[in-house]
Design a protein around this motif. Structure first.
Motif, mmCIF file in Angstrom:
data_model
loop_
_atom_site.group_PDB
_atom_site.id
_atom_site.type_symbol
_atom_site.label_atom_id
_atom_site.label_comp_id
_atom_site.label_asym_id
_atom_site.label_seq_id
_atom_site.Cartn_x
_atom_site.Cartn_y
_atom_site.Cartn_z
ATOM 1 N N GLN A 269 0.803 -1.215 0.000
ATOM 2 C CA GLN A 269 0.000 0.000 0.000
ATOM 3 C C GLN A 269 0.842 1.275 0.000
ATOM 4 O OE1 GLN A 269 -3.329 0.155 2.714
ATOM 5 N NE2 GLN A 269 -3.581 -2.060 2.710
ATOM 6 N N SER A 270 2.143 1.156 0.214
ATOM 7 C CA SER A 270 3.012 2.333 0.163
ATOM 8 C C SER A 270 3.580 2.573 -1.232
ATOM 9 C CB SER A 270 4.163 2.177 1.164
ATOM 10 O OG SER A 270 4.957 1.036 0.839
ATOM 11 N N HIS A 272 4.318 3.944 -4.901
ATOM 12 C CA HIS A 272 4.242 5.276 -5.490
ATOM 13 C C HIS A 272 3.863 5.222 -6.964
ATOM 14 C CE1 HIS A 272 7.319 6.797 -2.261
ATOM 15 N NE2 HIS A 272 6.156 6.439 -1.752
ATOM 16 N N GLU A 295 -6.680 1.295 -0.030
ATOM 17 C CA GLU A 295 -6.147 2.653 -0.062
ATOM 18 C C GLU A 295 -4.670 2.636 -0.443
ATOM 19 O OE1 GLU A 295 -6.877 5.001 3.318
ATOM 20 O OE2 GLU A 295 -9.040 4.596 3.400
ATOM 21 N N LEU A 296 -4.339 3.481 -1.424
ATOM 22 C CA LEU A 296 -2.952 3.675 -1.852
ATOM 23 C C LEU A 296 -2.640 5.164 -1.712
ATOM 24 C CD1 LEU A 296 -2.985 1.467 -5.095
ATOM 25 C CD2 LEU A 296 -2.312 0.789 -2.776
ATOM 26 N N PRO A 297 -2.365 5.633 -0.508
ATOM 27 C CA PRO A 297 -2.272 7.086 -0.263
ATOM 28 C C PRO A 297 -1.070 7.751 -0.902
ATOM 29 C CG PRO A 297 -1.636 5.847 1.699
ATOM 30 C CD PRO A 297 -2.157 4.843 0.720
ATOM 31 N N ARG A 298 -0.016 6.993 -1.241
ATOM 32 C CA ARG A 298 1.195 7.594 -1.801
ATOM 33 C C ARG A 298 1.285 7.435 -3.317
ATOM 34 N NH1 ARG A 298 5.893 5.744 2.559
ATOM 35 N NH2 ARG A 298 4.828 6.533 4.420
ATOM 36 N N HIS A 300 1.155 8.182 -7.070
ATOM 37 C CA HIS A 300 1.078 9.388 -7.895
ATOM 38 C C HIS A 300 1.164 9.068 -9.384
ATOM 39 C CE1 HIS A 300 5.422 9.370 -8.732
ATOM 40 N NE2 HIS A 300 5.600 9.073 -7.464
ATOM 41 N N LYS A 319 -8.318 3.026 -3.915
ATOM 42 C CA LYS A 319 -8.593 4.425 -3.605
ATOM 43 C C LYS A 319 -7.267 5.161 -3.622
ATOM 44 C CE LYS A 319 -10.810 7.406 -0.156
ATOM 45 N NZ LYS A 319 -11.489 7.452 1.171
ATOM 46 N N PHE A 320 -7.176 6.194 -4.469
ATOM 47 C CA PHE A 320 -5.906 6.890 -4.646
ATOM 48 C C PHE A 320 -6.146 8.387 -4.630
ATOM 49 C CE2 PHE A 320 -7.591 5.143 -8.585
ATOM 50 C CZ PHE A 320 -7.846 6.295 -9.337
ATOM 51 N N PRO A 321 -5.083 9.200 -4.477
ATOM 52 C CA PRO A 321 -5.240 10.657 -4.382
ATOM 53 C C PRO A 321 -5.761 11.268 -5.679
ATOM 54 C CG PRO A 321 -3.106 9.964 -3.497
ATOM 55 C CD PRO A 321 -3.696 8.777 -4.193
ATOM 56 N N GLN A 322 -6.309 12.477 -5.573
ATOM 57 C CA GLN A 322 -6.824 13.175 -6.736
ATOM 58 C C GLN A 322 -5.717 13.573 -7.712
ATOM 59 O OE1 GLN A 322 -9.912 13.892 -7.719
ATOM 60 N NE2 GLN A 322 -10.863 12.835 -6.006
#
Length: 618
Positions: A269-270, A272, A295-298, A300, A319-322
């Motif tokens: 999950q970390s 990039h 969730e994959l918060p990092r 890009h 689920k990833f950042p906008q």
């Protein structure tokens, strides 16, 4: 024998003295040697003077530490080995001090590129010493090169093995079976051969480097069969698995179940950067949208390729950042195109979410319905063009932008798949393009002018348009279509009086307004690689459509400020057409050479390719 009686000296002359001749030769050689010594001494003296002069210059006051930083920065901009060039190493030829500073710093020589030859690689290895290495090996190499790579694997930090021939499989297998204690990045790519179109199989067991690569976090593998069995879990920050569409059809790239794939993503999950190109398996029948998204918060950068339903469900499972950059290549096999509609609905939600940057640049490539393929690029920024830009700068403006936020490729696989022409109209209703400022089109003539108004009618802020290749006639017609007539002012009703009163209408109301339905604010037009002798709409030649477009727009409230016509074919009407365009007082930029007669050459010249982004975007 008496030499004086020899016929050679029959004229009475005496034979030369051999001893005196030898002495003269020795004396001459001695003089030459002394002269050479004097020359060398003079050269050494000049070098000494030059060194003294250099030491007095301000640049020589830079410390060795600062020079090393300059060399390091230059090595990133001009790496050595590309095409066999020296790159940054040429800075060591400037002066003796610079060369010595570079030679004394081993970290400058740790990037080992075998493109410069085996001798260069050996010399740089000796200069680098025990420092961590960045090894790059490309193409067919000798056995000695492979042995060198294996010998230095224990202090290799980055290893890129690119464009390899199938014969290198054995060497790769040997390297991947050895310990790599400090290796952080691994990139392996095989060269595609027509004689060996299948993926390469590597017998390395279930663990890379026998499990002795604790720092390995960045992996890029191109067309390696069943890579899932030896990929590490829990430590990856970059993963690129790239296959071809034919590999997906053969089933050689999807050797993993959907549940195991989701488990692998959950363990990393970390991450990039993630690329899963044509290796997504069919979704499990037990999977549903009710599952909790991973969730994959990092993350890009995300690149996906495969069947439309697999791509859609994978995007719905994470689920990833906008701010993530997306590259999606979706294949549709359903006549209704439901999988593509599901995918576009998901993308519209992502890009239209609150807080997301609006799209300002848009590029559309759709050669025709027969190709069953369309491509879209979109970015949050638009090219910054000055009023004095050149032709090359204008058409490379897109390439100079940051990488696109969205690169979408939609493709129909079979004759019974959905009609992309119909589907394309729906795409623009789903994407947030209302604030576009820059538009680039390379589209065939399958659309009518009304289609353009329906697709881009809400893009009222566009001020820069580029048209390339086919499809100029319908686009030009749409751009020339006037808008609705201005509303007529209704005179106010006056109170009845004995004498009639005259109603004065404000000048702002009586002034005629010339507007357009499509792109009412666009002021810069570029036409490139268009055959204006063949492009026709209702028997109207393409050059007449261009004249009408420029003339009509110059009479609007927002007239054109610049028109660029590059690499277009006019035929005998060239001079007349350009003269009429100049007569509108618009700034005109055009090349004075007629493109070759071969349609393919001037419709898509080498220097006007649409930008293609690399799969490995670091």
């Amino acid at each position: 024998m008496n030499m004086t009686s020899s016929p050679l000296f029959s004229n009475g002359s005496s034979a030369p003295d051999v001893r005196s001749t030898s002495n003269d030769a020795l004396s001459l050689l001695s003089s030459v040697a002394l002269t050479e010594e004097s020359i060398n001494a003079a050269i050494l003296h000049v070098r000494t003077l030059k060194s003294r002069r250099n030491s007095l210059l301000p640049i020589s006051k830079l410390s060795a530490e600062l020079l090393v930083r300059v060399f390091v920065s230059h090595s990133f901009q001009q790496p050595h080995g590309d095409g066999g060039r020296l790159g940054w190493i040429t800075t060591t030829h400037v002066c003796r001090r610079w060369r010595q500073v570079a030679l004394d710093n081993a970290s400058l020589w740790t990037a080992i590129n075998f493109n410069m030859g085996s001798k260069w690689a050996a010399e740089m290895l000796s200069r680098a010493g025990p420092r961590p290495l960045e090894v790059s090996l490309q193409g067919a190499r000798s056995l000695g090169d492979w042995e060198t790579v294996s010998h230095h694997l224990h202090h290799t930090r980055t290893m890129r093995l690119l464009y390899l021939h199938p014969e290198a499989t054995g060497h790769i297998t040997k390297i991947l079976s050895m310990p790599a204690p400090i290796l952080e990045e691994l990139d392996i790519r095989f060269l595609d051969h027509q004689t060996s179109p299948n993926c390469r199989h590597l017998e390395v067991g279930n663990r890379l480097f026998t499990g002795q690569a604790p720092r390995l976090s960045r992996i890029s593998l191109h067309r390696l069969a069943n890579p899932w069995r030896f990929l590490p879990r829990g430590s990856l920050t970059t993963l690129h698995l790239v296959f071809k569409k034919s590999d997906l059809q053969k089933g050689t790239s999807t050797a993993i179940s959907w549940e195991n794939l989701m488990g692998f993503i959950s363990d990393n999950q970390s991450i990039h950067q993630l690329s899963l190109d044509f290796c997504l398996p069919p979704p499990s029948s037990t999977w549903s949208l009710q599952h909790r998204a991973i969730e994959l918060p990092r993350l890009h950068y995300l690149s996906l390729g495969g069947q439309g339903i697999s791509v859609f469900k994978f995007l719905a499972s994470i689920k990833f950042p906008q701010s993530v950059r997306l590259e999606v290549h979706s294949l549709s096999t359903r006549p209704t195109g439901a999988d593509l509609h599901f995918l576009m609905a998901l993308l519209s939600v992502h890009f239209g979410a609150p807080g997301s940057e609006p799209l300002q640049s848009f590029c559309l490539c759709f050669p025709g319905s027969s190709t069953k393929k369309l491509e879209i690029w979109a970015r949050e920024t638009s090219p910054q063009k000055s009023d004095t830009y050149s032709s090359d700068e204008y058409f490379t403006g897109w390439d100079e932008l940051p990488r696109s936020r969205l690169h979408l490729t939609l493709e129909s696989e079979s004759e019974h798949s959905c009609d992309l022409r119909t589907f394309l109209r729906d795409v623009f209703f789903m994407l947030p393009i209302a604030k576009l400022k820059y538009l680039r089109l390379e589209v065939s003539d399958v659309f009518e002018s009304g289609d353009w108004t329906a697709m881009f009618g809400r893009c009222t802020l566009v001020n820069d348009i580029e048209i390339m290749g086919r499809g100029f006639n319908t686009i030009a017609k749409a751009l020339s279509t006037p808008g609705p007539p201005p509303a007529t002012a209704t005179p106010p009703v006056s109170a009845p009086t004995t004498a009639p009163t005259r109603t004065v209408v404000p000048p702002s109301i009586t002034k005629p307004v010339h507007g357009f339905y499509l792109f009412p604010r666009f002021t810069r037009l570029s036409v490139a690689a268009v055959d204006l002798t063949r492009e026709r709409a209702k028997n109207v030649p393409g050059h007449l459509l261009l004249e009408k477009l420029v003339t009509d727009r110059m009479r609007s409230d927002t007239p054109l400020t610049k028109v660029s016509i590059l690499n277009c074919k006019f035929g005998p009407t060239r001079t007349q057409t350009l003269a009429k365009i100049r007569g509108t007082k618009v700034e005109l930029e055009e090349d004075d050479t007629e493109p070759p007669a071969t349609a393919d050459r001037f419709r898509r010249p080498d220097n006007m390719h649409l930008v293609v982004f690399p799969r490995t975007c670091m």
